[in-house]
Write an enzyme that holds these catalytic residues in place. Structure first.
Site, short mmCIF file in Angstrom:
data_model
loop_
_atom_site.label_atom_id
_atom_site.label_comp_id
_atom_site.label_asym_id
_atom_site.label_seq_id
_atom_site.Cartn_x
_atom_site.Cartn_y
_atom_site.Cartn_z
N ARG A 60 16.90 -7.19 -19.04
CA ARG A 60 17.26 -7.04 -17.69
C ARG A 60 15.89 -7.88 -16.14
NH1 ARG A 60 18.99 -1.38 -14.60
NH2 ARG A 60 16.28 -1.26 -13.89
N LYS A 114 19.54 -7.50 -10.77
CA LYS A 114 18.66 -6.40 -9.25
C LYS A 114 17.55 -6.84 -9.15
CE LYS A 114 16.29 -1.78 -9.96
NZ LYS A 114 17.90 -1.83 -9.57
N GLU A 154 30.70 1.16 -7.56
CA GLU A 154 28.63 1.27 -8.31
C GLU A 154 28.80 2.24 -6.38
OE1 GLU A 154 25.30 0.20 -9.22
OE2 GLU A 154 25.52 -1.51 -9.03
C1 LIG Z 1 18.99 -0.29 -10.25
C2 LIG Z 1 19.71 -0.03 -10.29
C3 LIG Z 1 20.53 0.88 -10.91
C4 LIG Z 1 20.35 1.62 -11.48
O1 LIG Z 1 19.60 1.37 -12.90
P1 LIG Z 1 18.77 2.41 -13.89
O2 LIG Z 1 17.80 1.59 -14.97
O3 LIG Z 1 18.91 3.41 -14.69
O4 LIG Z 1 17.21 2.67 -12.53
C5 LIG Z 1 21.76 0.85 -10.55
N1 LIG Z 1 22.49 -0.24 -9.34
C6 LIG Z 1 21.71 -0.36 -8.63
C7 LIG Z 1 22.72 -1.14 -7.60
C8 LIG Z 1 20.30 -0.68 -9.14
O5 LIG Z 1 20.07 -1.71 -8.39
#
Ligand SMILES: *Cc1c(COP(=O)(O)O)cnc(C)c1O
Length: 338
Positions: free
Chosen positions: A80, A182, A218
């Site tokens: 990722r 991210k 989200e």
């Molecule tokens: C990191 C994150 C998540 C959760 O991802 P995981 O891999 O399950 O920790 C969900 N939404 C956003 C915006 C994130 O930055």
């Protein structure tokens, strides 16, 4: 710290022994090394500071009942981060380098990894930033990749409990923007909406799809899932949400262990009635059950505002069991630190 203190630990920065740092210069990464400080020196012209050229990850190191340490699907975090780097025009961090950096940090902080049974873990924060003297809006020539860490407590001190969430008019990302990466910019955009939700007594806000504002995207910085009355696990499919590793793990477990039908699709705000249970998921909390969602002057209660639904609880127990090494994991999910 004694075991009881770990139970009260929050999600904060604690002093640690060492962090990992590596520099990208002249087109290549150096070997990287551990440093006994979390302070870094960079040019104040660094594009990460002004133009948000950065990306990060979040994962945990878990202590198993036999005392050994494991990570949960770290290669998924590595992949990722690569996708985020591509989107931000940053050099890719090789998967082996990513895993090696996490392992080095875990080993250097072994004595700070909370005991089994406390629910606490060592949180790892890998990140990459564009550094160097750079005035115009363009990618940096130099980069810094680092893994910092801190012991963190279990998200739910008094056991798994539902929260209420607010739907606002804010967006955290644009339809063809960076919502699926991210990156820090998404979080900067979410600070105000988050505060609005907090001020009104909610755990966080829920973001709708930025194009039509009719579907759930989200839940704060976590992904949404709902369990329908006829046993379907439904989660939004959208180009503006961050693909949560926790969510994909829950989907697998829902299908393989609980025989639920899995659907990545649309979650319309005016059709929340189809859900018997709902939750938000991510590394920090694993699952945060959603007791209630408010939109305008309407309130939608799911299973209960005070109790956790049976399927949500089963999913939570299964994934937690796997992450702490008590339940056998699907092939490739567990990385033991030797
Ligand atoms: C990191 C994150 C998540 C959760 O991802 P995981 O891999 O399950 O920790 C969900 N939404 C956003 C915006 C994130 O930055």
């Amino acid at each position: 710290m004694v075991k009881e203190d770990y139970k009260n630990l929050g999600f904060e920065c604690r002093e640690t022994n060492a962090n990992y740092i590596s520099y990208f210069k002249d087109g290549k990464w150096d070997e990287g090394k551990l440093k006994d400080t979390d302070c870094i020196t960079i040019s104040a012209f660094s594009p990460a500071l002004h133009y948000g050229q950065e990306a990060f990850e979040g994962l945990k190191a878990y202590r198993r009942s036999d005392g050994s340490i494991q990570m949960f699907r770290p290669t998924e975090n590595a992949k990722r981060l690569r996708r985020s780097c591509e989107r931000m025009l940053m050099p890719l961090v090789p998967e082996e380098k990513f895993i090696d950096a996490c392992e080095q940090v875990i080993k250097a902080n072994m004595d700070l990894i909370p005991p089994y049974g406390s629910g606490a873990t060592l949180y790892l924060r890998p990140f990459i930033i564009g550094v160097g003297r750079n005035l115009g809006v363009k990618p940096a020539k130099e980069y810094l990749f680092s893994v910092i860490c801190s012991p963190v407590g279990s998200y739910f001190k008094g056991g798994l409990a539902p929260n209420k969430f607010l739907i606002t008019d804010f967006d955290r990302a644009a339809p063809n923007g960076t919502g699926d990466s991210k990156v820090g910019g998404n979080y900067a955009a979410s600070l105000w909406p988050h505060q609005v939700a907090l001020d009104k007594g909610y755990a966080d806000c829920i973001y709708l799809d930025p194009l039509t504002h009719t579907k759930i995207d989200e839940v704060g910085a976590a992904n949404f899932f709902g369990i329908t009355r006829d046993n379907k696990f439904i989660t939004p499919k959208s180009s503006s949400i961050l693909p949560s590793i926790t969510k994909y793990s829950l989907m697998y477990l829902a299908k393989e262990k609980l025989n639920l039908e899995i659907i990545e699709g649309e979650v319309f705000v005016d059709k929340l009635d189809i859900f018997a249970e709902a939750g938000a998921c991510g590394t920090a909390a694993v699952i945060s059950p959603i007791g209630r969602i408010d939109v305008g002057n309407k309130q939608h209660v799911f299973y209960s505002e005070t109790e956790v639904g049976p399927i949500t609880r089963k999913l939570y127990d299964l994934l937690m069991g796997i992450q702490f090494g008590d339940i056998e994991a699907p092939e490739g999910w567990i990385h033991i630190v030797k």
